[in-house]
Write a protein that holds these residues in place. Structure first.
Motif, PDB file in Angstrom:
ATOM      1  N   GLY A 147      44.248  31.233  36.569  1.00 34.07           N
ATOM      2  CA  GLY A 147      44.090  31.959  35.379  1.00 34.07           C
ATOM      3  C   GLY A 147      43.902  33.824  35.441  1.00 34.07           C
ATOM      4  N   LEU A 148      43.271  34.355  36.401  1.00 36.11           N
ATOM      5  CA  LEU A 148      43.381  35.723  36.610  1.00 36.11           C
ATOM      6  C   LEU A 148      44.414  36.170  37.084  1.00 36.11           C
ATOM      7  N   TYR A 149      45.188  35.526  38.180  1.00 37.04           N
ATOM      8  CA  TYR A 149      46.226  35.955  38.583  1.00 37.04           C
ATOM      9  C   TYR A 149      47.318  35.941  37.629  1.00 37.04           C
ATOM     10  N   LEU A 150      47.429  35.033  37.003  1.00 33.45           N
ATOM     11  CA  LEU A 150      48.556  34.737  35.880  1.00 33.45           C
ATOM     12  C   LEU A 150      48.262  35.920  34.900  1.00 33.45           C
ATOM     13  N   THR A 151      47.041  36.203  34.349  1.00 37.84           N
ATOM     14  CA  THR A 151      46.909  37.291  33.457  1.00 37.84           C
ATOM     15  C   THR A 151      47.334  38.397  34.099  1.00 37.84           C
ATOM     16  N   LYS A 152      47.182  38.812  35.278  1.00 38.55           N
ATOM     17  CA  LYS A 152      47.602  40.188  35.917  1.00 38.55           C
ATOM     18  C   LYS A 152      49.294  40.164  36.036  1.00 38.55           C
ATOM     19  N   VAL A 153      49.963  39.045  36.533  1.00 40.86           N
ATOM     20  CA  VAL A 153      51.259  39.079  36.298  1.00 40.86           C
ATOM     21  C   VAL A 153      51.917  39.311  34.890  1.00 40.86           C
ATOM     22  N   VAL A 154      51.195  38.476  33.818  1.00 42.77           N
ATOM     23  CA  VAL A 154      51.809  38.619  32.544  1.00 42.77           C
ATOM     24  C   VAL A 154      51.173  39.990  32.178  1.00 42.77           C
ATOM     25  N   VAL A 155      50.327  40.862  32.394  1.00 40.96           N
ATOM     26  CA  VAL A 155      50.067  42.193  32.086  1.00 40.96           C
ATOM     27  C   VAL A 155      51.024  43.120  32.624  1.00 40.96           C
ATOM     28  N   GLU A 156      51.274  42.944  33.968  1.00 36.94           N
ATOM     29  CA  GLU A 156      52.332  43.811  34.544  1.00 36.94           C
ATOM     30  C   GLU A 156      53.533  43.603  33.926  1.00 36.94           C
ATOM     31  N   LYS A 157      54.224  42.327  33.838  1.00 34.04           N
ATOM     32  CA  LYS A 157      55.418  42.149  33.018  1.00 34.04           C
ATOM     33  C   LYS A 157      55.583  42.574  31.795  1.00 34.04           C
ATOM     34  N   LEU A 158      54.339  42.993  31.194  1.00 29.38           N
ATOM     35  CA  LEU A 158      54.401  43.599  29.912  1.00 29.38           C
ATOM     36  C   LEU A 158      54.178  45.098  29.814  1.00 29.38           C
ATOM     37  N   GLY A 159      54.263  45.581  31.227  1.00 32.00           N
ATOM     38  CA  GLY A 159      54.278  47.001  31.381  1.00 32.00           C
ATOM     39  C   GLY A 159      52.811  47.882  31.378  1.00 32.00           C
ATOM     40  N   GLY A 160      51.851  46.733  31.466  1.00 37.71           N
ATOM     41  CA  GLY A 160      50.604  47.157  31.410  1.00 37.71           C
ATOM     42  C   GLY A 160      49.768  47.393  32.643  1.00 37.71           C
ATOM     43  N   VAL A 161      48.440  47.446  32.358  1.00 37.04           N
ATOM     44  CA  VAL A 161      47.498  47.603  33.603  1.00 37.04           C
ATOM     45  C   VAL A 161      46.138  47.054  33.158  1.00 37.04           C
ATOM     46  N   ILE A 162      45.600  46.038  34.259  1.00 37.26           N
ATOM     47  CA  ILE A 162      44.520  45.439  34.045  1.00 37.26           C
ATOM     48  C   ILE A 162      43.425  46.005  35.065  1.00 37.26           C
ATOM     49  N   SER A 163      42.291  45.912  34.638  1.00 37.33           N
ATOM     50  CA  SER A 163      41.059  46.366  35.593  1.00 37.33           C
ATOM     51  C   SER A 163      39.910  45.870  35.394  1.00 37.33           C
ATOM     52  N   PHE A 164      38.944  45.938  36.025  1.00 35.96           N
ATOM     53  CA  PHE A 164      37.428  45.127  35.735  1.00 35.96           C
ATOM     54  C   PHE A 164      36.389  46.085  36.452  1.00 35.96           C
ATOM     55  N   LEU A 165      35.203  45.923  35.706  1.00 35.24           N
ATOM     56  CA  LEU A 165      33.968  46.618  36.503  1.00 35.24           C
ATOM     57  C   LEU A 165      33.012  45.166  36.463  1.00 35.24           C
ATOM     58  N   SER A 166      32.285  45.246  37.667  1.00 41.06           N
ATOM     59  CA  SER A 166      31.400  44.222  37.599  1.00 41.06           C
ATOM     60  C   SER A 166      30.208  44.445  38.503  1.00 41.06           C
ATOM     61  N   THR A 167      29.010  43.796  38.219  1.00 37.09           N
ATOM     62  CA  THR A 167      28.095  43.847  38.970  1.00 37.09           C
ATOM     63  C   THR A 167      27.336  42.541  39.155  1.00 37.09           C
ATOM     64  N   LYS A 168      26.915  41.915  40.299  1.00 37.99           N
ATOM     65  CA  LYS A 168      26.547  40.757  40.599  1.00 37.99           C
ATOM     66  C   LYS A 168      25.291  40.550  39.604  1.00 37.99           C
ATOM     67  N   GLY A 169      25.223  39.256  38.749  1.00 38.27           N
ATOM     68  CA  GLY A 169      23.844  39.238  37.833  1.00 38.27           C
ATOM     69  C   GLY A 169      23.840  39.881  36.881  1.00 38.27           C
ATOM     70  N   GLN A 170      24.776  40.908  36.636  1.00 44.74           N
ATOM     71  CA  GLN A 170      24.568  41.557  35.309  1.00 44.74           C
ATOM     72  C   GLN A 170      25.874  41.566  34.245  1.00 44.74           C
ATOM     73  N   GLY A 171      26.927  40.898  34.709  1.00 47.80           N
ATOM     74  CA  GLY A 171      27.934  40.809  33.909  1.00 47.80           C
ATOM     75  C   GLY A 171      29.286  41.634  34.440  1.00 47.80           C
ATOM     76  N   SER A 172      30.371  41.348  33.720  1.00 47.19           N
ATOM     77  CA  SER A 172      31.446  42.016  33.852  1.00 47.19           C
ATOM     78  C   SER A 172      32.277  42.674  32.626  1.00 47.19           C
TER      79      SER A 172
END
Length: 343
Positions: free
Chosen positions: A307-332
């Protein structure tokens, strides 16, 4: 060996032509020298200086051409052998790329190509191996519960078995769709970008269609999406929202919160999904967009690592950028920025 013979023949023709031209030029120069320096009484005397000079130039030129010939031919033959090995599936082969000439550049590009082919071959093997393994589990579960339905059992048991079969079938269906999408993206060049659609309506539609999942966990869903139309690829854009929102649902625990927002600014779509779920460990953060990677398997029995790999591929194919911030136990928080093509 046929190609090598053709190459050798071509090089020989070039060398013979160069030598013939050189000898002819030097002969003319020699005759001019003889005429100018010879007897004016009609007797032609060979000028030793011109003769020795001419002979020396021919010898040096021949030696130089032979050296170039051998070096050039060996490099071409080495490249030809490397190409043959690659054509038979050996992607570990490399050729010399030292120097600043055209053959060196060709060698450098050949080595890059072989490296990419090796990586793709390994990915294909891993892909086939992983998919085969992942298919076995749901198929085994389906078979086991289907056999149980054949036995005499109560209505409640039948419903439970049928529910499991439906769930496993859904997993297989989702995996199949993701695999097909990956294959299409890998084989396609330019994406069709002619659809006119509303990203906000896509997001609302998905949230409405899947409301039973967050409802089962009593999640609080906050939806803040700006309405506007854009031109692009509707199916792939929908896949981005779908995968990221579904991920938030999956990793948010009972009575948790999920916030979904969409805005348009500075010629870009800005989409974010924030949850207060389990979060991502520092170790997993480096691999989160890797194909087949499933973090924290004990808490993620539903994941296939696509899922996430495919999402990144699609975003980049559409000319965009995907990023994330996350802390264990606190969410993403996953963020996507896509360029806008006005409708």
């Amino acid at each position: 060996m046929k190609k090598v013979k053709k190459t050798r023949s071509l090089v020989v023709k070039i060398l013979v032509s160069v030598i013939a031209l050189l000898v002819g030029t030097l002969f003319i120069f020699n005759m001019i020298g003889v005429f100018v320096l010879g007897d004016m009484d009609g007797k032609i005397e060979i000028n030793p200086t011109v003769l020795v000079g001419t002979f020396s130039m021919i010898v040096l030129a021949t030696i130089f051409i032979v050296i170039i010939y051998n070096v050039l031919l060996k490099r071409i033959e080495a490249l030809n052998e490397a190409v043959k090995k690659v054509s038979h599936g050996d992607y570990t082969v490399t050729v010399s790329d030292k120097g600043n000439d055209e053959l060196s550049l060709l060698g450098e590009n050949f080595n890059k190509m072989a490296k990419e082919l090796a990586a793709n071959a390994m990915l294909s093997k891993d892909f086939i191996s992983y998919v085969s393994h992942e298919l076995k589990t749901p198929l085994s579960v389906v078979r086991t519960h289907a056999e149980a339905l054949l036995d005499d059992c109560e209505a409640d048991e039948r419903n439970a078995y049928a529910s499991v079969i439906i769930g496993e079938a859904d997993k297989l269906n989702e995996m199949s769709k993701n695999i097909i999408t990956l294959c299409k993206l890998d084989s396609s060049g330019l994406l069709p970008m002619d659809d006119v659609f509303s990203p906000a309506e896509q997001i609302k539609s998905f949230v409405l269609a899947t409301q039973d999942k967050p409802a089962a966990k009593k999640l609080n869903i906050e939806l803040d999406v700006e309405s506007f139309d854009i031109r692009g690829n509707a199916a792939l854009t929908y896949l981005v929202w779908q995968n990221l929102i579904a991920n938030a649902y999956k990793f948010t625990e009972q009575n948790g919160n999920v916030k979904i927002s969409l805005t348009k600014e500075d010629g870009e779509i800005h989409f974010t999904v924030t949850d207060d779920g389990v979060g991502i460990t520092d170790e997993d953060k480096q691999k989160i967009f890797t194909l087949f990677f499933v973090g924290n398997r004990s808490r993620n029995s539903e994941g296939s690592g696509i899922g996430l790999y495919l999402t990144k591929v699609v975003v980049e194919k559409l000319g965009g950028v995907i990023s994330f911030l996350s802390t264990k136990g606190q969410g993403s928080t996953f963020s996507v920025a896509l360029p806008i093509m006005d409708a």
